[in-house]
Scaffold this motif. Structure first.
Motif, PDB file in Angstrom:
ATOM      1  N   ALA A 131       0.832  -1.198   0.000  1.00 60.34           N
ATOM      2  CA  ALA A 131       0.000   0.000   0.000  1.00 60.34           C
ATOM      3  C   ALA A 131       0.872   1.256   0.000  1.00 60.34           C
ATOM      4  O   ALA A 131       0.564   2.250  -0.675  1.00 60.34           O
ATOM      5  CB  ALA A 131      -0.918  -0.010   1.218  1.00 60.34           C
ATOM      6  N   GLN A 132       1.967   1.222   0.713  1.00 58.51           N
ATOM      7  CA  GLN A 132       2.834   2.399   0.840  1.00 58.51           C
ATOM      8  C   GLN A 132       3.511   2.785  -0.479  1.00 58.51           C
ATOM      9  O   GLN A 132       4.055   3.880  -0.602  1.00 58.51           O
ATOM     10  CB  GLN A 132       3.904   2.142   1.915  1.00 58.51           C
ATOM     11  N   ASP A 133       3.459   1.909  -1.471  1.00 59.68           N
ATOM     12  CA  ASP A 133       4.061   2.215  -2.772  1.00 59.68           C
ATOM     13  C   ASP A 133       3.093   2.936  -3.714  1.00 59.68           C
ATOM     14  O   ASP A 133       3.478   3.326  -4.817  1.00 59.68           O
ATOM     15  CB  ASP A 133       4.532   0.924  -3.442  1.00 59.68           C
ATOM     16  N   VAL A 134       1.833   3.109  -3.284  1.00 60.07           N
ATOM     17  CA  VAL A 134       0.841   3.726  -4.169  1.00 60.07           C
ATOM     18  C   VAL A 134       1.205   5.156  -4.545  1.00 60.07           C
ATOM     19  O   VAL A 134       1.140   5.519  -5.732  1.00 60.07           O
ATOM     20  CB  VAL A 134      -0.567   3.649  -3.531  1.00 60.07           C
ATOM     21  N   PRO A 135       1.579   6.037  -3.613  1.00 64.44           N
ATOM     22  CA  PRO A 135       1.926   7.409  -4.037  1.00 64.44           C
ATOM     23  C   PRO A 135       3.050   7.438  -5.072  1.00 64.44           C
ATOM     24  O   PRO A 135       2.981   8.193  -6.058  1.00 64.44           O
ATOM     25  CB  PRO A 135       2.346   8.080  -2.723  1.00 64.44           C
ATOM     26  N   GLY A 136       4.074   6.632  -4.887  1.00 60.10           N
ATOM     27  CA  GLY A 136       5.155   6.588  -5.872  1.00 60.10           C
ATOM     28  C   GLY A 136       4.691   6.057  -7.210  1.00 60.10           C
ATOM     29  O   GLY A 136       5.148   6.518  -8.269  1.00 60.10           O
ATOM     30  N   ALA A 137       3.775   5.085  -7.188  1.00 61.12           N
ATOM     31  CA  ALA A 137       3.250   4.550  -8.445  1.00 61.12           C
ATOM     32  C   ALA A 137       2.467   5.611  -9.206  1.00 61.12           C
ATOM     33  O   ALA A 137       2.534   5.689 -10.448  1.00 61.12           O
ATOM     34  CB  ALA A 137       2.358   3.335  -8.167  1.00 61.12           C
ATOM     35  N   LEU A 138       1.715   6.448  -8.481  1.00 57.76           N
ATOM     36  CA  LEU A 138       0.981   7.529  -9.149  1.00 57.76           C
ATOM     37  C   LEU A 138       1.940   8.541  -9.774  1.00 57.76           C
ATOM     38  O   LEU A 138       1.709   9.028 -10.890  1.00 57.76           O
ATOM     39  CB  LEU A 138       0.054   8.223  -8.153  1.00 57.76           C
ATOM     40  N   ALA A 139       3.028   8.852  -9.055  1.00 57.48           N
ATOM     41  CA  ALA A 139       4.025   9.767  -9.617  1.00 57.48           C
ATOM     42  C   ALA A 139       4.663   9.174 -10.867  1.00 57.48           C
ATOM     43  O   ALA A 139       4.833   9.856 -11.888  1.00 57.48           O
ATOM     44  CB  ALA A 139       5.091  10.079  -8.563  1.00 57.48           C
ATOM     45  N   ARG A 140       4.993   7.896 -10.793  1.00 52.45           N
ATOM     46  CA  ARG A 140       5.598   7.272 -11.967  1.00 52.45           C
ATOM     47  C   ARG A 140       4.594   7.223 -13.124  1.00 52.45           C
ATOM     48  O   ARG A 140       4.974   7.417 -14.287  1.00 52.45           O
ATOM     49  CB  ARG A 140       6.092   5.864 -11.646  1.00 52.45           C
ATOM     50  N   ALA A 141       3.317   6.954 -12.817  1.00 57.74           N
ATOM     51  CA  ALA A 141       2.301   6.920 -13.876  1.00 57.74           C
ATOM     52  C   ALA A 141       2.238   8.257 -14.603  1.00 57.74           C
ATOM     53  O   ALA A 141       2.066   8.311 -15.831  1.00 57.74           O
ATOM     54  CB  ALA A 141       0.938   6.566 -13.283  1.00 57.74           C
ATOM     55  N   PHE A 142       2.366   9.354 -13.868  1.00 56.03           N
ATOM     56  CA  PHE A 142       2.384  10.674 -14.508  1.00 56.03           C
ATOM     57  C   PHE A 142       3.543  10.764 -15.498  1.00 56.03           C
ATOM     58  O   PHE A 142       3.357  11.175 -16.656  1.00 56.03           O
ATOM     59  CB  PHE A 142       2.507  11.758 -13.439  1.00 56.03           C
ATOM     60  N   HIS A 143       4.734  10.379 -15.073  1.00 58.24           N
ATOM     61  CA  HIS A 143       5.900  10.465 -15.959  1.00 58.24           C
ATOM     62  C   HIS A 143       5.760   9.519 -17.153  1.00 58.24           C
ATOM     63  O   HIS A 143       6.132   9.876 -18.278  1.00 58.24           O
ATOM     64  CB  HIS A 143       7.173  10.140 -15.183  1.00 58.24           C
ATOM     65  N   GLU A 144       5.251   8.319 -16.912  1.00 61.12           N
ATOM     66  CA  GLU A 144       5.069   7.360 -18.008  1.00 61.12           C
ATOM     67  C   GLU A 144       4.064   7.902 -19.023  1.00 61.12           C
ATOM     68  O   GLU A 144       4.248   7.768 -20.238  1.00 61.12           O
ATOM     69  CB  GLU A 144       4.586   6.017 -17.459  1.00 61.12           C
ATOM     70  N   ALA A 145       2.985   8.512 -18.540  1.00 62.55           N
ATOM     71  CA  ALA A 145       1.964   9.060 -19.441  1.00 62.55           C
ATOM     72  C   ALA A 145       2.535  10.177 -20.295  1.00 62.55           C
ATOM     73  O   ALA A 145       2.213  10.291 -21.490  1.00 62.55           O
ATOM     74  CB  ALA A 145       0.768   9.554 -18.630  1.00 62.55           C
ATOM     75  N   VAL A 146       3.375  11.030 -19.704  1.00 63.80           N
ATOM     76  CA  VAL A 146       3.977  12.128 -20.456  1.00 63.80           C
ATOM     77  C   VAL A 146       4.987  11.596 -21.465  1.00 63.80           C
ATOM     78  O   VAL A 146       4.982  11.976 -22.640  1.00 63.80           O
ATOM     79  CB  VAL A 146       4.648  13.128 -19.493  1.00 63.80           C
ATOM     80  N   THR A 147       5.861  10.704 -21.015  1.00 68.63           N
ATOM     81  CA  THR A 147       6.932  10.220 -21.884  1.00 68.63           C
ATOM     82  C   THR A 147       6.378   9.431 -23.067  1.00 68.63           C
ATOM     83  O   THR A 147       6.816   9.618 -24.211  1.00 68.63           O
ATOM     84  CB  THR A 147       7.909   9.341 -21.081  1.00 68.63           C
ATOM     85  N   HIS A 148       5.441   8.558 -22.797  1.00 74.15           N
ATOM     86  CA  HIS A 148       4.923   7.662 -23.841  1.00 74.15           C
ATOM     87  C   HIS A 148       3.604   8.138 -24.430  1.00 74.15           C
ATOM     88  O   HIS A 148       3.058   7.481 -25.321  1.00 74.15           O
ATOM     89  CB  HIS A 148       4.781   6.250 -23.281  1.00 74.15           C
ATOM     90  N   ARG A 149       3.080   9.234 -23.921  1.00 73.74           N
ATOM     91  CA  ARG A 149       1.860   9.861 -24.448  1.00 73.74           C
ATOM     92  C   ARG A 149       0.713   8.874 -24.578  1.00 73.74           C
ATOM     93  O   ARG A 149       0.289   8.528 -25.685  1.00 73.74           O
ATOM     94  CB  ARG A 149       2.142  10.517 -25.792  1.00 73.74           C
ATOM     95  N   GLY A 150       0.212   8.461 -23.450  1.00 75.81           N
ATOM     96  CA  GLY A 150      -0.913   7.543 -23.445  1.00 75.81           C
ATOM     97  C   GLY A 150      -1.364   7.279 -22.025  1.00 75.81           C
ATOM     98  O   GLY A 150      -0.890   7.901 -21.073  1.00 75.81           O
TER      99      GLY A 150
END
Length: 531
Positions: A131-150
């Protein structure tokens, strides 16, 4: 004690994900109940509309939007819209609810097998181990969405939100820098190809940047075509060098490009087709090059040379490196709102081309125009030129249900811009739920529904196949009544006088309008249309 939920909200604030598009389910209640005042929840009545509205928001802001989906049912309902977001290269952070982690092994009611449900359309998918990894996963999802545009997906079990957060730094960078410079030496093969061209041409796609591409096109004095089935207009369509949209079959494509020895696709694949036809994409002797920042687009393009780099940076450097050409561009067909369209004799049904011409005569230059009218798209390309980068927005995936919710999201993202969605009635039915959101949140978009009561593209394809289509028309559907049942005002338009009166009243006030309006325009099927 800080909870995972509170830490996640801090991540959302850091990255500007403070508008939450969603349709709530029980696995998201612990996240959504009692939201802080600075986080806004926007309700859509179907998950396709949730993702469609978020996609419009992301396009309008040129930044990721946040969508929340409910376990299997929500993600399953949204897969088509996620596919459109992926092909349209719209960055989304998609948070998918899951049953309580503590009894997932027993597969309780509403437990979802979510990892592969959306197939390959997400650019990244994660269910954090703790559960404690959720905030980091959301941050990474933001970067992944920007980098890969999707769309980047994060699956979160419902009990994770109330878990204590240990205060560790999330496993994602606070910022990601993406340098866009392109060394001249790396461009030498492309520069040499274009400098030696006798008659170059450009194909502009959704990934192009208008300013640098205009500079390059004028430097080369060459015609610029719009890619077929593009998500956005890649070039100003009232520019004298604009040559129209490329055909989507090989024979006509070869004919359109036959006069050119070098064709440069910028921010577009080489080349999008619809019906299969044998033969090469271009005539022998025509060299094709592509400039894109999408590795998959570069790798699948049938090109002699692919440059994997930001198109804006490449075009800017090419314009500086290449000598100016004095040759006149190849003659191109006229385009613009004054292009001819059939008149409507008294008493005869409206034709889509007539409606589009009357609309084009009144639209302001800064209009955001969404298209989802397959049987009228050729007329729209011909009659309604995009005069700003959002002057044409469409679903590059081809699935229906995009334009109505995306128009809502775009208008919410750009409240000072006039927003018009031109859709067929068959298309509108796939996204009709979004009209409720438009009415409830006072989103002043205009929805022009070209209603012919049938799937005209499918009818024509069946004719071409040489058999009888088994599907009936749906002339009983009343789009205006459906809109009004969802709280959205609507008017029926049956003739030229009614059309002119409605457009003259609504168009001048679109930029400041706070109430949506649907025009249910009865049109006849165009007898000349060919898919």
């Amino acid at each position: 004690m800080t909870t995972v939920r509170a830490a996640a909200f801090e991540v959302l604030r850091r990255y500007g994900l403070t508008t939450i598009f969603g349709n709530p389910g029980s696995t998201e209640v612990s996240l959504l109940t009692g939201l802080p005042d600075d986080l806004r929840f926007v309700l859509a009545l179907h998950e396709g509309s949730v993702v469609g509205m978020a996609t419009g928001w992301a396009i309008g802001h040129a930044a990721p939007a946040l969508a929340v989906l409910h376990t299997t049912a929500g993600l399953g309902n949204a897969v088509g819209a996620l596919a459109t977001a992926r092909v349209n290269r719209a960055p989304l952070v998609v948070l998918v609810g899951q049953q309580d982690r503590r009894h997932l092994a027993l597969e309780p009611f509403l437990a979802g097998r979510l990892a592969g449900l959306a197939g390959d359309y997400p650019v990244w998918t994660d269910q954090p181990v703790r559960a404690q990894d959720v905030p980091g996963a959301l941050a990474r999802a933001f970067h992944e969405a920007v980098t890969h545009r999707g769309p980047a997906l994060v699956v979160v079990p419902m009990d994770d939100w109330d878990a204590p957060f240990d205060g560790e730094t999330p496993a994602a960078p606070a910022r990601v820098l993406r340098p866009a410079a392109v060394p001249d030496a790396d461009l030498a093969p492309l520069t040499e190809l274009l400098a030696g061209a006798r008659s170059p041409a450009i194909v502009a796609g959704a990934g192009a940047s208008w300013g640098p591409l205009v500079e390059l096109a004028e430097r080369l004095a060459c015609p610029v075509f719009q890619e077929s089935f593009g998500a956005l207009a890649g070039f100003p369509q009232d520019h004298p060098q604009y040559a129209g949209a490329l055909p989507a079959d090989r024979a006509r494509l070869r004919a359109a490009l036959a006069a050119h020895d070098v064709v440069l696709a910028v921010g577009a694949p080489v080349f999008r087709q619809y019906p299969y036809a044998p033969g090469p994409l271009v005539e022998p002797g025509t060299a094709v090059a592509v400039v894109t920042d999408d590795p998959a687009e570069a790798h699948r393009s049938a090109a002699a040379l692919a440059v994997l780099a930001p198109p804006a940076a490449v075009c800017a450097r090419l314009a500086a490196l290449l000598p100016a050409r004095s040759a006149a561009p190849v003659a191109v067909p006229p385009a613009g709102p004054v292009a001819p369209a059939p008149e409507v004799p008294g008493g005869e049904p409206l034709r889509a081309a007539y409606v589009l011409r009357e609309l084009a005569r009144r639209l302001p230059r800064d209009v955001v125009l969404l298209e989802e009218t397959p049987s009228s798209r050729p007329d729209l390309h011909r009659l309604v030129p995009a005069r700003n980068p959002l002057g044409f927005v469409s679903a590059a995936m081809g699935g229906l249900g995009f334009a109505v919710p995306a128009a809502v999201g775009l208008r919410m993202a750009l409240p000072g811009r006039p927003v018009v969605a031109v859709v067929g009635d068959g298309s509108a039915l796939y996204g009709v739920h979004a009209l409720w959101s438009a009415a409830h949140y006072r989103v002043g978009a205009l929805f022009v529904v070209l209603a012919n009561g049938r799937y005209a593209v499918m009818d024509r394809l069946a004719d071409r196949q040489g058999g009888k289509a088994p599907w009936p028309p749906f002339t009983e559907v009343d789009m205006g009544a459906l809109a009004r049942s969802l709280g959205c005002p609507a008017r029926r338009v049956d003739g030229p006088a009614e059309l002119a009166a409605a457009l003259d009243e609504v168009i001048p006030s679109l930029a400041r309008r706070e109430e949506p309006l649907l025009l249910d325009v009865a049109v006849t099927v165009d007898p000349d249309f060919q898919p």
